[in-house]
Design an enzyme around this catalytic site. Sequence first.
Site, PDB file in Angstrom:
ATOM      1  N   LYS A 159      -1.382 -29.000  -4.279  1.00  9.60           N
ATOM      2  CA  LYS A 159       0.079 -28.877  -4.339  1.00  9.60           C
ATOM      3  C   LYS A 159       0.651 -29.893  -5.337  1.00  9.60           C
ATOM      4  CE  LYS A 159       4.175 -29.340  -1.446  1.00  9.60           C
ATOM      5  NZ  LYS A 159       4.736 -29.431  -0.112  1.00  9.60           N
ATOM      6  N   GLU A 198      -9.169 -37.065  -4.728  1.00 14.93           N
ATOM      7  CA  GLU A 198     -10.446 -36.362  -4.459  1.00 14.93           C
ATOM      8  C   GLU A 198     -10.534 -35.095  -5.308  1.00 14.93           C
ATOM      9  OE1 GLU A 198      -8.324 -37.465  -2.176  1.00 14.93           O
ATOM     10  OE2 GLU A 198      -9.384 -38.352  -0.461  1.00 14.93           O
ATOM     11  N   GLY A 208       1.551 -28.428   2.680  1.00 18.07           N
ATOM     12  CA  GLY A 208       0.128 -28.216   2.391  1.00 18.07           C
ATOM     13  C   GLY A 208      -0.597 -27.505   3.522  1.00 18.07           C
ATOM     14  N   ARG A 209      -0.347 -27.946   4.743  1.00 11.43           N
ATOM     15  CA  ARG A 209      -1.069 -27.370   5.891  1.00 11.43           C
ATOM     16  C   ARG A 209      -0.505 -26.006   6.307  1.00 11.43           C
ATOM     17  NH1 ARG A 209       1.475 -32.046   6.808  1.00 11.43           N
ATOM     18  NH2 ARG A 209       3.188 -32.200   8.299  1.00 11.43           N
ATOM     19  N   GLU A 263      -1.637 -33.405  11.816  1.00 14.14           N
ATOM     20  CA  GLU A 263      -0.864 -33.961  10.697  1.00 14.14           C
ATOM     21  C   GLU A 263       0.631 -33.668  10.913  1.00 14.14           C
ATOM     22  OE1 GLU A 263      -1.228 -32.729   6.372  1.00 14.14           O
ATOM     23  OE2 GLU A 263      -2.475 -34.513   6.275  1.00 14.14           O
ATOM     24  N   HIS A 315     -23.173 -25.340  25.738  1.00 13.20           N
ATOM     25  CA  HIS A 315     -24.446 -26.055  25.887  1.00 13.20           C
ATOM     26  C   HIS A 315     -24.358 -27.464  25.342  1.00 13.20           C
ATOM     27  CE1 HIS A 315     -26.623 -22.518  27.325  1.00 13.20           C
ATOM     28  NE2 HIS A 315     -25.760 -21.860  26.578  1.00 13.20           N
ATOM     29  N   LYS A 344      -4.683 -44.275   1.246  1.00 10.86           N
ATOM     30  CA  LYS A 344      -4.841 -43.885  -0.169  1.00 10.86           C
ATOM     31  C   LYS A 344      -4.596 -45.089  -1.075  1.00 10.86           C
ATOM     32  CE  LYS A 344      -3.014 -39.143   0.278  1.00 10.86           C
ATOM     33  NZ  LYS A 344      -1.934 -38.251  -0.106  1.00 10.86           N
TER      34      LYS A 344
END
Length: 550
Positions: A212, A218, A273-274, A359, A390, A514
């Site tokens: 965005k 990253e 973003g999410r 978030e 399990h 960051k």
Amino acid sequence: MSDASSDTPKLTRRPEWTALADHRAGGQPHLRELFTADPGRAERYVVRVGDLHIDYSKHQVTDETLALLQELAVATDVFGQRDAMFRGERINTTENRAVLHTALRTPRDAVIEVDGENVVPAVHAVLDKMSGFADRVRSGEWTGHTGKRIKNIVNIGIGGSDLGPAMAFEALRPFTARDLTVRFVSNVDGADLHEALRDLDPAETLFIVASKTFTTIETITNATSARTWLLDALGDDKAVAKHFVALSTNAEKVTAFGIDVDNMFEFWDWVGGRYSFDSAIGLSLMIAIGPERFREMLDGFHTVDEHFRTAPAEENAPLLLGLLGIWYNNFFDAQSHAVLPYSHYLSKFTAYLQQLDMESNGKSVQKDGTPVEWQTGPVVWGTPGTNGQHAYYQLIHQGTKLIPADFIGFARPVDELSDELKAQHDLLMANFFAQTQALAFGKTEEEVRQEGVAEAQVAHRTFRGNHPTTTILAPELTPSVLGQLVALYEHKVFVQGAVWNIDSFDQWGVELGKVLAKRIEPALTEGADVPGLDPSTTALVAAYRSLKEV
Ligand code: F6P
């Protein structure tokens, strides 16, 4: 009583809140008793939205609890806040932005204005541009620099620019073009890109750089390494134009990276973003499943948007799920919420929801900046059944914690499976139903004794039950159903944030790390001094450097 900054009563001092607290203090009957007294709740506590059949009968609630929760929703003006979101008001106050992911899935003729401008035509223009591009890649018309057909799609992004498309690609694998290899790279750990690229031919690989902001370290680092990998192989800077496209709101940074804006698919600051994989961020998914299926998915989202916008409170699924979550989170001190899909294809669904929920609602100040004095978002976790059974279900059944859980299952397996594998579906779903039954009703000491269990073992083999679950059933995991499920959770998260009076659409909590990482990096690479570094981190950096040198 009032906040320091407004006349609105504090949430926990509202009469609707204290009524719920009193109701909780009065004690809730066990789910066994609730069903004995009122078997009709199995039929009554069900909502249907689109293709989703949502059963909330196995919750520790009565009609009275639900009515009290609804009163809290009215008092906190959840529907008024919802309407402000749909109208395009700047409800993300700390970033001064509208929150309009719902506009991404409206029909062409809808009108939704931000600052007096209808955003719907721009949404459809980008969707059309994406569709044209996706078709060209799928048909082989769009080739790489050397003229070879594109066979590999690598999405480079992180957070919302990765989790959504990666989750949806996995969920809709049976609908994807099986001759395309689609991979998602997010981690700045070079191993991620290495593993994604090691067996790919650069001449056949298209990179989709999804960011965005186009400043995320990253993503830009991985995209830069990917460009080096490509150019080392193809030896011509012009290759970038055929092998790199960008998905972003930031044309300037995209150009600075070297991607032509013609190869950029735009979205807008009013898409969080999410909340973005139904925007241009979904391009990798659209290439994989095709534009038509992508639009079916958008229609699925829209169905639930319309339901949330118009359904009466008692039948409004996101409202109900949000309020049920608040009941446990705030009145039972439940710390977490499990989401347990009984579908292999939903293996990334809960990881996706972690960002969506945590978030959004991992906040500890109210909209006006004053501290909250109540719990906000839960820890969201879970993996697909039956694997979890399990592993950690032991703790849900017999541990000391209350863990409300959503069980998501489908009536039909995907078409592609062989008959033998399709037949396994009933076994999968038998487990699905068995778990929610066991969690709700448990097994009493008497029942254990009646089975002839030795007295010393009775306590160990007793299940107290009374664990709340929601069951979400759909006919099949189609693109539309996936859209419906995601929109259901988006709006559930909205409801909770609205009640808690927090800004669910910012994410300042990710910033400090960051900034510190940027400051620390030179100490790791060049041994530079980092002014103001605390003693613990200084010692760790020194240990890292000496280990690195061995
Ligand atoms: O750091 C968190 C975050 O801002 C998320 O909210 C977002 O989804 C992710 O980073 C990626 O951001 P971008 O799409 O701008 O690269």
